[in-house]
Enzyme design. Sequence first.
Site, PDB file in Angstrom:
ATOM      1  N   GLU A  12       0.796  -1.224   0.000  1.00  0.00           N
ATOM      2  CA  GLU A  12       0.000   0.000   0.000  1.00  0.00           C
ATOM      3  C   GLU A  12       0.832   1.279   0.000  1.00  0.00           C
ATOM      4  O   GLU A  12       0.575   2.210   0.765  1.00  0.00           O
ATOM      5  CB  GLU A  12      -0.972  -0.016   1.193  1.00  0.00           C
ATOM      6  CG  GLU A  12      -1.906  -1.207   1.138  1.00  0.00           C
ATOM      7  CD  GLU A  12      -2.860  -1.324   2.318  1.00  0.00           C
ATOM      8  OE1 GLU A  12      -2.937  -0.382   3.115  1.00  0.00           O
ATOM      9  OE2 GLU A  12      -3.540  -2.356   2.417  1.00  0.00           O
ATOM     10  N   ASP A  72      -0.975  -3.872  -3.449  1.00  0.00           N
ATOM     11  CA  ASP A  72      -1.765  -2.659  -3.170  1.00  0.00           C
ATOM     12  C   ASP A  72      -3.250  -2.915  -3.420  1.00  0.00           C
ATOM     13  O   ASP A  72      -3.612  -3.940  -3.987  1.00  0.00           O
ATOM     14  CB  ASP A  72      -1.278  -1.468  -4.005  1.00  0.00           C
ATOM     15  CG  ASP A  72      -1.310  -0.173  -3.194  1.00  0.00           C
ATOM     16  OD1 ASP A  72      -2.320   0.083  -2.483  1.00  0.00           O
ATOM     17  OD2 ASP A  72      -0.334   0.604  -3.259  1.00  0.00           O
ATOM     18  N   GLU A  80      -5.922 -10.553  -1.601  1.00  0.00           N
ATOM     19  CA  GLU A  80      -6.759 -10.363  -0.399  1.00  0.00           C
ATOM     20  C   GLU A  80      -8.247 -10.305  -0.765  1.00  0.00           C
ATOM     21  O   GLU A  80      -8.993  -9.466  -0.253  1.00  0.00           O
ATOM     22  CB  GLU A  80      -6.351  -9.070   0.338  1.00  0.00           C
ATOM     23  CG  GLU A  80      -4.877  -9.012   0.700  1.00  0.00           C
ATOM     24  CD  GLU A  80      -4.466  -7.783   1.501  1.00  0.00           C
ATOM     25  OE1 GLU A  80      -5.349  -7.054   1.992  1.00  0.00           O
ATOM     26  OE2 GLU A  80      -3.256  -7.558   1.625  1.00  0.00           O
TER      27      GLU A  80
HETATM   28  O1  9MR Z   1      -7.518  -8.174   8.172  1.00  0.00           O
HETATM   29  C1  9MR Z   1      -6.655  -7.326   8.882  1.00  0.00           C
HETATM   30  C2  9MR Z   1      -7.342  -6.812  10.133  1.00  0.00           C
HETATM   31  O2  9MR Z   1      -7.576  -7.873  11.041  1.00  0.00           O
HETATM   32  C3  9MR Z   1      -6.495  -5.726  10.793  1.00  0.00           C
HETATM   33  O3  9MR Z   1      -7.195  -5.168  11.873  1.00  0.00           O
HETATM   34  C4  9MR Z   1      -6.157  -4.661   9.760  1.00  0.00           C
HETATM   35  C5  9MR Z   1      -5.304  -3.580  10.356  1.00  0.00           C
HETATM   36  O4  9MR Z   1      -4.936  -2.645   9.391  1.00  0.00           O
HETATM   37  O5  9MR Z   1      -5.470  -5.258   8.673  1.00  0.00           O
HETATM   38  C6  9MR Z   1      -6.267  -6.164   7.990  1.00  0.00           C
HETATM   39  O6  9MR Z   1      -5.613  -6.652   6.854  1.00  0.00           O
HETATM   40  C7  9MR Z   1      -5.275  -5.669   5.875  1.00  0.00           C
HETATM   41  C8  9MR Z   1      -4.012  -6.135   5.189  1.00  0.00           C
HETATM   42  O7  9MR Z   1      -3.002  -6.349   6.133  1.00  0.00           O
HETATM   43  C9  9MR Z   1      -3.561  -5.148   4.144  1.00  0.00           C
HETATM   44  N1  9MR Z   1      -4.614  -4.849   3.214  1.00  0.00           N
HETATM   45  C10 9MR Z   1      -5.889  -4.479   3.779  1.00  0.00           C
HETATM   46  C11 9MR Z   1      -6.341  -5.546   4.780  1.00  0.00           C
HETATM   47  C12 9MR Z   1      -7.719  -5.203   5.322  1.00  0.00           C
HETATM   48  O8  9MR Z   1      -7.660  -4.007   6.049  1.00  0.00           O
END
Ligand code: 9MR
Length: 433
Positions: free
Chosen positions: A208, A263, A332
């Site tokens: 990101e 990203d 994702e």
């Molecule tokens: O799924 C993840 C969630 O449990 C966390 O609280 C969050 C914190 O930023 O991150 C989520 O995963 C993210 C991933 O690491 C990067 N892309 C976006 C995902 C969803 O927010």
Amino acid sequence: MKIKILKPVTAIAIAMLFTACNNVPAAVVTDTVPEIQNTTTSAPAEITTVGETTVDEAMFEGKEYRLPATYETLPNLKDVFADDFYLGTAINTFQLEEGTDTYNLALKHFNIFTTENEMKPVYVNPSEGVFDFAAPDKFIAFGDANPDAILRGHTLVWHSQAPEWWFKGSGEGGRATSDELMARMTEYINTTVGRYKGKIKYWDVVNEAFSDSTGQLRQLHEQSYWAPIIGDLDGDGDEYDFIEQAFYLAREADPDAKLIINDYNLEQDPRKLNGFYDAVKSMLEQGVPIDGVGIQAHIQLEWPSIINFKMAIEKLATLKEINPDLIIQVTELDVSMYAWSDQSLTVDMNAENETKLAVRYADLFDMFREEAAKGNLETVVMWGFYDGMSWLNDYPIPGRTNHPLLFDRDLIAKPAFWGVVDRTKIDAAVEEE
Ligand code: 9MR
């Protein structure tokens, strides 16, 4: 500290892929920027390991899963796509206790696994000199016990879920200097990637890094210190240097790992896609060891169109002209039942909505298959497998319940599962519901 000085490159103008631009805001709003205080850092302390990381575990406490007796008769998703792409899920180690339902279900359906949270630097390197590998080590042990399971490490360099101390130091206003931040990134990548050399097949090296509003590198007001602090080390006029260094370091720490730049909104925001594409192209042309691009794909029921998503994959696939082995992964995937602007807390998962979700998944996976057949898609990872574990509950609207995945809160296959497996069965699956 080793800094590779790169050759300047000629900026290449890339024609815009799409004519229409949508107004969908970021699918992800990240954590608050840490407040910078006036502190100075001391010399790195000796590395120690502290106790277990527990991430989001509380929300699962007391939950007993009861897999339906018929679950074993379901087709294994990973086998359905065995000739097409790897199929994966995000996972947490507390879901991987051997013999539990989540463990059985995950292994039955998926062959590639990404740590949802436990390998993020804020947990692994919470303070200077302290590394906590308890949870990542469990993830690796899961991989060792299941040699067919491929592991993805997520993530090394991100503005969110990075420890605040990384960005503090002896620079202006208590901020880290470029050298300080580079030293921390170097130590982190060497230690973490080095520790799991040969065990983690893919690393989301940089996550990101690009802005939704400009498509260019995130700046301070977009919650990232990386480009503003590290800056243009090689004097070539761009600030991709923190990304470039991260890839060089990761390559050195594990030459066999596949290194991904990841990203979101690439599949639905042409400005962001173009900015990301131009940056990756420029870095590939300079020889930066980027092995693949990750399209997160946190999408919604009705946005973006399948054709836009497909065009994004195909645009990124043109980067194979520079790196013929470039890997494209969907990293994702989930499908929110709510439009981004929708404020509601619940949605009735009646037959109509179950069908809509199932058809959406069927269309997506048909397109993924087509792109895989063209050599444009190597992996699809879902951001979880049952609705109860999704980050989309409570986000972006607190108190919201969402239903974005293939299994419901009781681990039962939804009509969406059948959409993925065999769209002719959607109607029957909806009736069963
Ligand atoms: O799924 C993840 C969630 O449990 C966390 O609280 C969050 C914190 O930023 O991150 C989520 O995963 C993210 C991933 O690491 C990067 N892309 C976006 C995902 C969803 O927010």
